[in-house]
Each structure stands twice: as C-alpha cells, then as structure tokens.
Write a protein that holds these residues in place. Structure first.
Motif, PDB file in Angstrom:
ATOM      1  N   HIS A 299      51.266  32.853  44.995  1.00 10.55           N
ATOM      2  CA  HIS A 299      51.274  34.250  44.547  1.00 10.55           C
ATOM      3  C   HIS A 299      49.838  34.645  44.232  1.00 10.55           C
ATOM      4  O   HIS A 299      49.167  34.012  43.425  1.00 10.55           O
ATOM      5  CB  HIS A 299      52.145  34.398  43.292  1.00 10.55           C
ATOM      6  N   TYR A 300      49.372  35.719  44.914  1.00 19.22           N
ATOM      7  CA  TYR A 300      48.016  36.233  44.724  1.00 19.22           C
ATOM      8  C   TYR A 300      48.080  37.604  44.045  1.00 19.22           C
ATOM      9  O   TYR A 300      48.406  38.600  44.704  1.00 19.22           O
ATOM     10  CB  TYR A 300      47.301  36.396  46.070  1.00 19.22           C
ATOM     11  N   PRO A 301      47.777  37.690  42.756  1.00 17.61           N
ATOM     12  CA  PRO A 301      47.705  39.016  42.129  1.00 17.61           C
ATOM     13  C   PRO A 301      46.578  39.828  42.767  1.00 17.61           C
ATOM     14  O   PRO A 301      45.580  39.265  43.233  1.00 17.61           O
ATOM     15  CB  PRO A 301      47.388  38.697  40.660  1.00 17.61           C
ATOM     16  N   PRO A 302      46.717  41.149  42.820  1.00 21.42           N
ATOM     17  CA  PRO A 302      45.663  41.961  43.441  1.00 21.42           C
ATOM     18  C   PRO A 302      44.400  41.987  42.600  1.00 21.42           C
ATOM     19  O   PRO A 302      44.447  41.820  41.374  1.00 21.42           O
ATOM     20  CB  PRO A 302      46.306  43.346  43.529  1.00 21.42           C
ATOM     21  N   GLN A 303      43.272  42.196  43.274  1.00 21.58           N
ATOM     22  CA  GLN A 303      41.993  42.361  42.606  1.00 21.58           C
ATOM     23  C   GLN A 303      41.421  43.730  42.956  1.00 21.58           C
ATOM     24  O   GLN A 303      41.727  44.281  44.020  1.00 21.58           O
ATOM     25  CB  GLN A 303      41.012  41.261  43.041  1.00 21.58           C
TER      26      GLN A 303
END
Length: 443
Positions: A299-303
């Motif tokens: 899971h990659y949270p947005p930046q």
C-alpha cells in the motif's frame, strides 16, 4: 528477405475501459499491432530455423557454430560498450535506451513466447504478460482483500509484525520498514548515483538520501513448518503469519489461492527463460519446486506533487529485485518507473488484465548478465492510494546460482562467483529491511 521486425508494443499511458468510439478504435489498433508483431516474430523464427536446418543437411555444421559464436560475441561487445559508465552492476543495458515496455502474449506457442521473452530480457529487463490464464475474479478478489487488510486498525496489523517471525520476512511491516535505497550486500545503488533522485541528479553530484520507503506491506509465502526438510537450511524458509479469522475471514485462503495461480504462470515463464538461454525447458522449473517465493501486499499512500529531488522519501526507492523474477499485479493508479541506459525513468502504466514481469539479480547472475535486472522505483504523486501485489519467485533453498555455460562466450569469465540462493536472499533482506540491518536476526 526476413519480414520487418517490430521491436516493442506499447500501450497508452492511460488505459481506461470505455465504451466510446475513440476508445474502441484504440483497442482495435492495439490488438492489430499485437497480431502483426506475433505474425512477424513467428515468421522470422521459422525462417531462421529453416536456414539452420538446411545448413545442417548440407553438412555445414561448422558454419552454423561460427555464426552463433559471432552473434554471441557481437552482442557481448555491444553490451560491454553500453556499460562503460559509472555503474559496476550486473545489468547489461541495450546500446539504444528503451522508451517503452514490451508486451508478451502467453497464449502463443512456447517457442514464440521464449523468443519474445528473451528479446525483452536482453533489451529491457521488464515486460508485460497478457492472456496469462489467471481468472479476472481471482485478481479482483485478491486486490479487494489487500485493501481490506491495510484498512485494519494499526493495533491489529501490529500483531503480525514481521520482526516476530523467524526470518524477519513474514508478516506486516509499517511505513519506512523497508529501505530499498540503502546499501545492500549485492549492489550499492547509492554509490552508483541511483538513489532517490536517480536520473534527476546531474553530473557526479550526490543524489538525495532518505530513510525508509513510503509504503507498508504484508509478506506471505507457501505454507511450511519446522518439519519441512529445508527448514534447517535457512531462516528464509519460514512459516506464515496470518490475521485471525474473525478479523479478516477468508484472507488466508484468498492469498494461497492467488499464489497457486501465479506459480502456474511462473512455470510457463521458467520454461521460456530456459529455452531463451539455450537450456532444456525444465531447467528452471526443476529449481522452483519448493521456491522461497514471497507474495507481498503493498500500500502506497499518496505524496504531494513536487520535484523528486525535493522529497525526503518516495514510495519505493531505486533498486533491483533479488531472485529469479517478479510477477507484479498493479491496480489502476500507476507509479512504477523503470530506468533505461540513459538514466531516464520510463513509466510502466497499468494495462488492464496484464501482469508486469521483471528480471531479478539471480537470473542476471545465471545468464551472466545477458538478462537484465533493471533498476526501478515507485513514485505515487497521483493523489490516490496505490495498491500492488508483487510475487517474488525465488529458487528452492540450497540451489547454487552461477553463470551458465550457454551464457559465456569463448574465454569469457563468470561475472560473479557461485553462491547458494538462500544466502543471496538473506543478505539482500538484511540490506533493505530496517529491523534486519543491525543483525538481530541470525541464521
């Protein structure tokens, strides 16, 4: 004369499924391009086979061998010339930087698949596979369970903390738990200028440093126990850490079901890799009967959108993978980038129904650099949550990884010494996972 050659099939950066006439037309053109590519590849393979067979029938065996040796030496020289840069890695990039990622159709005959895969591995190190046979419902269900897992409370995910596992490589790791921009036991990407900035840095100026990838993950593999014959060989043979049934019912069954499906696809690729390297088709299949494989939910949270060089972390730092190959399932968000020989980052956008495959360092060692373990990273500035599921297909525990005779030219030495698969894997894990760097997990 042989038919015109088509090097790569590419896909638009955005590939939504739509019913408009424009999108329908794009889909038709895309499939027409695939059909043309497959037809021309098949024609060329057939023509080359007929020429070689004719030479053999005429008793010109020496000429055939001379031709093959000349081609091998020419390819090797081209690869060597392209690598006369600052890197000392295993990668052999093509003389002309790639701009797109190839597509391989797994519904073709094995000989055609092997040819397509070999071209992709020698020129790019990455390729999409389509018509792979995995049911769309299995893919959708697995991605749904992945999202549900990461939506669990932090306290529940902490129960599965990977630091509690025997290997340190089974269970959950939080944001920053893995640092793929760090130095490891096989490659030093920081010294090569391939850190977070990669292509963004100029000259010999140091790339920015950071601590930890901006992602969280969950690792699992095939079910093993202390009674397994390989258990004593390495901690990389480890049991799984599953969430309690009452917390996420059906999760374990879904993960193991997906693994079964992706391993079947992996077996097809193992045969294609072997044939492409001039080996018996079962060469790699026999070395992946009880693989030290890992299925990883990510899971990659947005930046926020900004210059890469201004960030202190990205989703996944620039790195190469460890094992034989990786089969990646990505959602529709995107963010995967692959670095070419010009140090440019090439996007690998999602293609509906496809799986992305890339070569790992063990395959690069086996092929003596003929097949590329290409540097890649993930940058998620889409404003959306990104989910992906890589399946790291590694050899059986105790398998010796060494350059193959079919991958060495006349008087050509091995680029790496022979080493056991589990030792390579464990060293790489200790180089990238924060909780293993201090050596608190011992073999």
């Amino acid at each position: 004369s042989p038919p015109r050659r088509v090097d790569h099939a590419s896909y638009p950066a955005s590939a939504p499924i739509a019913k408009s006439h424009v999108e329908d037309h794009k889909q038709i053109l895309f499939h027409q391009l695939l059909d043309e590519l497959h037809a021309e590849r098949s024609a060329r393979i057939k023509l080359e086979a007929e020429v070689k067979q004719l030479r053999r029938e005429l008793g010109e065996k020496d000429l055939v061998e001379a031709d093959e040796e000349e081609v091998a030496e020419r390819d090797w020289a081209a690869h060597e010339t392209s690598n006369m840069g600052p890197t000392t890695s295993l990668i052999k990039q093509p003389p002309v930087p790639f701009r797109t990622i190839p597509i391989v159709d797994l519904s073709l005959p094995l000989a055609d698949i092997a040819f397509e895969v070999s071209q992709a591995c020698r020129q790019v190190g990455f390729f999409y596979i389509i018509n792979h046979g995995m049911d769309a419902s299995v893919i959708s269900n697995t991605l749904t369970y992945s999202k549900r897992f990461f939506d669990l409370p932090a306290s529940v995910k902490a129960e599965l903390d990977s630091t509690k596992s025997r290997s340190g490589a089974r269970g959950y790791f939080a944001l920053g738990g893995e640092d793929l921009n760090a130095k490891d036991g096989t490659r030093d990407l920081v010294a090569e200028g391939q850190s977070i900035g990669g292509g963004e840095s100029s000259g010999n100026s140091p790339a920015p440093s950071f601590r930890g990838d901006w992602k969280e993950g969950f690792d699992c593999g095939r079910e093993v126990s202390p009674h397994d014959a390989d258990w004593a060989l390495s901690p990389m043979v480890d049991g799984n850490c599953w969430p309690r049934d009452e917390v996420l019912p059906g999760f374990r069954e879904a993960m193991l079901g997906y693994q079964d499906g992706v391993r079947q696809i992996g077996s097809v690729l193992m045969e294609a890799f072997a044939v492409g390297l001039g080996l018996p088709s079962n060469f790699f299949v026999e070395k992946t009967q009880k693989p030290m494989a890992t299925m990883r939910l990510l899971h990659y949270p947005p930046q926020p959108k900004q210059a890469i060089s201004a960030l202190d972390k990205i989703g996944c730092g620039a790195h190469t993978d460890y094992g034989l190959c990786t089969l990646l399932l990505q959602d529709e968000v995107g963010g995967l980038q692959v670095r070419n020989s010009a140090y440019e980052w090439v996007n690998a956008p999602p293609i509906p129904g496809s799986i992305v495959v890339n070569i790992g360092d063990m395959m690069s060692i086996w092929s003596n650099g003929r097949y590329s373990s290409t540097v890649h990273r993930v940058v998620n500035m889409t404003g959306k949550e990104r989910y992906s599921i890589p399946f790291f297909l590694n050899p059986d525990c105790g398998t010796m990884v060494e350059s193959l005779p079919t991958c060495r030219g006349k008087d050509e030495a091995s680029r790496r010494s022979s080493e056991a698969s589990h030792d390579i894997l464990y060293r790489r894990y200790r180089g990238s996972f924060v909780h293993l760097k201090d050596g608190n997990k011992q073999q």
